[in-house]
Design an enzyme around this catalytic site. Structure first.
Site, short mmCIF file in Angstrom:
data_model
loop_
_atom_site.label_atom_id
_atom_site.label_comp_id
_atom_site.label_asym_id
_atom_site.label_seq_id
_atom_site.Cartn_x
_atom_site.Cartn_y
_atom_site.Cartn_z
N LYS A 22 4.21 -9.70 -6.60
CA LYS A 22 3.47 -9.86 -5.34
C LYS A 22 2.13 -9.14 -5.40
CE LYS A 22 4.43 -7.05 -1.70
NZ LYS A 22 3.25 -6.39 -1.14
N ARG A 93 -2.16 -5.75 4.92
CA ARG A 93 -3.34 -4.96 4.58
C ARG A 93 -4.09 -5.49 3.37
NH1 ARG A 93 -4.32 -0.02 5.75
NH2 ARG A 93 -5.10 0.18 3.65
N CYS A 117 -0.42 1.83 9.39
CA CYS A 117 0.79 1.04 9.22
C CYS A 117 1.95 2.02 9.18
CB CYS A 117 0.74 0.18 7.97
SG CYS A 117 0.86 1.13 6.47
N ARG A 122 -3.60 5.09 5.96
CA ARG A 122 -4.15 4.16 4.97
C ARG A 122 -5.58 3.70 5.26
NH1 ARG A 122 0.63 0.21 3.00
NH2 ARG A 122 -0.71 -0.02 1.20
N PRO A 123 -6.56 4.61 5.12
CA PRO A 123 -7.95 4.22 5.35
C PRO A 123 -8.49 3.30 4.26
CG PRO A 123 -7.83 6.46 4.52
CD PRO A 123 -6.42 6.01 4.71
N VAL A 124 -9.68 2.72 4.50
CA VAL A 124 -10.32 1.87 3.47
C VAL A 124 -11.71 2.41 3.13
CG1 VAL A 124 -9.07 -0.29 3.84
CG2 VAL A 124 -10.99 0.26 5.32
N ASP A 125 -11.90 3.72 3.34
CA ASP A 125 -13.22 4.32 3.09
C ASP A 125 -13.69 4.15 1.64
OD1 ASP A 125 -10.97 6.07 2.67
OD2 ASP A 125 -12.37 7.69 2.26
N LEU A 126 -12.75 4.18 0.68
CA LEU A 126 -13.17 4.08 -0.72
C LEU A 126 -13.70 2.67 -1.04
CD1 LEU A 126 -10.17 5.99 -2.34
CD2 LEU A 126 -12.45 6.89 -1.83
N ASP A 307 6.23 2.81 -4.65
CA ASP A 307 6.99 1.63 -4.21
C ASP A 307 8.43 1.62 -4.73
OD1 ASP A 307 4.82 0.77 -2.80
OD2 ASP A 307 4.27 -0.83 -4.17
N ILE A 329 1.77 9.98 -2.47
CA ILE A 329 0.77 8.92 -2.26
C ILE A 329 0.58 8.61 -0.76
CG2 ILE A 329 0.09 6.54 -2.86
CD1 ILE A 329 0.29 8.27 -5.36
N ARG A 399 8.75 -10.22 2.98
CA ARG A 399 7.35 -10.06 2.57
C ARG A 399 7.25 -9.87 1.06
NH1 ARG A 399 4.00 -5.66 5.45
NH2 ARG A 399 2.63 -6.57 3.90
C1 UD1 Z 1 -1.22 -0.76 -3.24
C2 UD1 Z 1 0.04 -1.59 -3.19
C3 UD1 Z 1 1.17 -0.82 -2.50
C4 UD1 Z 1 1.37 0.53 -3.19
C5 UD1 Z 1 0.06 1.29 -3.30
C6 UD1 Z 1 0.19 2.57 -4.11
C7 UD1 Z 1 -0.81 -3.84 -3.08
C8 UD1 Z 1 -1.01 -5.08 -2.29
N1 UD1 Z 1 -0.25 -2.81 -2.46
O1 UD1 Z 1 -1.60 -0.50 -1.89
O2 UD1 Z 1 2.35 -1.60 -2.57
O3 UD1 Z 1 2.29 1.30 -2.43
O4 UD1 Z 1 -0.94 0.47 -3.93
O5 UD1 Z 1 0.66 2.29 -5.38
O6 UD1 Z 1 -1.09 -3.81 -4.28
N2 UD1 Z 1 -6.75 5.58 0.25
C9 UD1 Z 1 -7.81 6.19 0.89
N3 UD1 Z 1 -8.95 5.48 1.08
C10 UD1 Z 1 -9.07 4.19 0.63
C11 UD1 Z 1 -8.00 3.57 -0.03
C12 UD1 Z 1 -6.84 4.31 -0.21
O7 UD1 Z 1 -7.73 7.35 1.30
O8 UD1 Z 1 -10.15 3.59 0.84
C13 UD1 Z 1 -5.49 6.36 0.04
C14 UD1 Z 1 -4.29 5.72 0.75
O9 UD1 Z 1 -4.21 6.11 2.09
C15 UD1 Z 1 -3.15 6.26 -0.10
C16 UD1 Z 1 -3.75 6.31 -1.51
O10 UD1 Z 1 -5.17 6.30 -1.33
O11 UD1 Z 1 -2.82 7.54 0.30
C17 UD1 Z 1 -3.36 5.17 -2.42
O12 UD1 Z 1 -3.59 3.94 -1.74
P1 UD1 Z 1 -3.96 2.60 -2.51
O13 UD1 Z 1 -3.71 2.79 -3.97
O14 UD1 Z 1 -5.31 2.15 -2.10
O15 UD1 Z 1 -2.88 1.60 -1.94
P2 UD1 Z 1 -3.06 0.06 -1.58
O16 UD1 Z 1 -4.04 -0.57 -2.52
O17 UD1 Z 1 -3.28 -0.10 -0.12
#
Ligand code: UD1
Length: 420
Positions: A22, A93, A117, A122-126, A307, A329, A399
């Site tokens: 997935k 997401r 969630c 789970r921010p998207v700042d990066l 996961d 994580i 899902r």
């Molecule tokens: C992906 C996986 C999810 C898995 C996760 C960690 C997919 C669709 N989902 O989620 O199943 O649990 O990787 O292996 O592939 N973070 C920030 N800022 C950001 C982005 C992330 O602070 O802009 C933090 C998140 O809150 C978290 C950590 O970084 O604490 C890792 O998140 P990330 O690796 O980005 O997870 P996803 O890509 O959302």
């Protein structure tokens, strides 16, 4: 609403075919936005999240043909919409993965902020900061991120991630393929799904070096073309069924699974008393004697996958001795703990760590699934428990797991889905 009913206590024996991943298929589908295509993805799993991604891409103007495990994605002409609406993003997401491709190819994207969630903020700042370094300008308005590329399009940049992020690495990798100049992604995520995405992008004509390492170098090209690409097997589904074999005291062949993709999960299972043997067509997973309490800490790949944390905790509930499980994580990923305790598990948790003290037997109970991996951990517990376990809110499971009850029933589990 559907429920899964399990009568526990039967060892599982036989072969389980592992589906396409997935978490690989979702970004691969968004990569179709980068070219006119067609992008043909083979071995795609049939899951609710894949259907949601399909709906999102269709409203961007992609046509998606579906034939068994193959998806053929074609964007003929311009995108019909550059917006990823709230109603879809809040459900899934991974929808934010359209942002990099849309900005790179069409110069603009409006993507709803995903919000929190169940497993954390789970921010998207990066994702945003990386695209800004490539020249994009962001406005936040009405809950949407509105990104615009500079007039000449995105530019290559050296992006150093302060923290490993799978999604941000994928978004920026895709954006970089069409940027002007060279992009370096430093401290990039190394999950197998990233390597799979990079291989597919290369097939489409991208220039990428460093695949499988923490530094990806991308030389932007003017355009990408179509490709045919097989999705890698789902390492989390494989790890989950490995725990199912282990928790029931059985031996199961995971057809198509690959040892390299499991990272630390294979080592930890072996430490716990489970044999994981590589075969030419998959992995044979066998519980040897008793299970031993084994400590784990979740980490980015090749560390132990977050996961797999809930499933491994279910296994540790019936091991000899104690296991300390630390989640690094996500900040709120122990929602399965109270449900496992309702089945007789002995667990104490504080902050990011849980101590699991193994018990000889769990007992079946009605339980509630709270997220995807939590729900499957309850199924695992149910397979080992005495009596009947009913897992409610099965939509979480749909899902991410293809035909989970059928796959488990085929190797001897007493499990069924009931409607209503
Ligand atoms: C992906 C996986 C999810 C898995 C996760 C960690 C997919 C669709 N989902 O989620 O199943 O649990 O990787 O292996 O592939 N973070 C920030 N800022 C950001 C982005 C992330 O602070 O802009 C933090 C998140 O809150 C978290 C950590 O970084 O604490 C890792 O998140 P990330 O690796 O980005 O997870 P996803 O890509 O959302």
């Amino acid at each position: 609403m559907d429920r899964i009913v399990i009568r526990g206590g039967r060892p599982l024996n036989g072969t389980i075919p592992i589906s396409g991943a997935k978490n690989a298929a979702l970004p691969l589908m968004t990569a179709a936005l980068l070219s006119d295509g067609p992008l043909v993805l083979e071995n795609a799993p049939d899951l609710a999240d894949i259907a949601t991604m399909r709906a999102l891409l269709e409203q961007h103007g992609l046509s998606v043909e579906h034939d068994k495990a193959t998806r053929r994605l074609t964007l003929s002409g311009a995108a019909t919409s550059l917006e990823a609406p709230y109603d879809i993003v809040r459900k899934m997401r991974a929808s934010v993965l359209v942002m990099g491709p849309l900005v790179a190819r069409f110069g603009e994207a409006r993507v709803s902020l995903p919000g929190g969630c169940a497993i954390g903020t789970r921010p998207v700042d990066l994702h945003i900061k990386g695209l800004e370094q490539m020249g994009a300008v962001f406005d936040l308005e009405g809950g949407y991120m509105h990104a615009k590329a500079p007039p000449g399009g995105l530019r290559g940049a050296r992006i150093i991630f302060p923290q490993v992020s799978v999604g941000a690495t994928e978004n920026l990798l895709m954006a970089a393929t069409l940027a002007d100049g060279v992009t370096e992604l430093v401290n990039a995520a190394q999950e197998p799904e990233i390597g799979d995405l990079a291989m597919c992008l290369m097939r489409m004509g991208a220039r990428i070096e460093g695949i499988g390492t923490a530094k990806l170098t991308v030389e932007g090209v003017k355009r990408l073309g179509g490709a045919t690409h097989p999705v890698i097997p789902d390492r989390i589904e494989a790890g989950t069924f490995a725990c199912a074999a282990a928790i029931t005291g059985g031996s199961v062949k995971l057809e198509g699974a690959r040892l390299v993709d499991l990272g630390a999960v294979a080592r930890v299972l072996r430490d716990a008393g489970v044999d994981v043997a590589e075969r030419h067509d998959g992995l044979q997973v066998t519980r040897l004697n008793g299970l031993h309490g084994t400590d784990v800490m979740t980490e980015p790949f090749p560390g132990f996958a977050t996961d797999m944390q809930a499933q491994f905790m279910a296994l540790m509930c019936v091991a000899d001795g104690a296991a300390m499980i630390t989640e690094t994580i996500f900040e709120n990923r122990f929602m399965h703990v109270p449900e496992l305790m309702r089945m007789g598990a002995r667990i104490k948790y504080h902050g990011q760590s849980a101590i699991v003290r193994g018990v000889p037997k769990l007992s079946g109970a009605p339980v509630m699934a709270t997220d995807l991996r939590a729900s499957v951990s309850l199924i695992l517990a149910g397979l080992a428990a005495q009596g009947e376990t009913i897992v409610n809110r099965v939509y979480h499971l749909d899902r991410g797991y293809e035909a989970v009850e059928r796959k488990l029933a085929a190797v001897g589990a007493q499990i069924e889905r009931v409607g209503g």
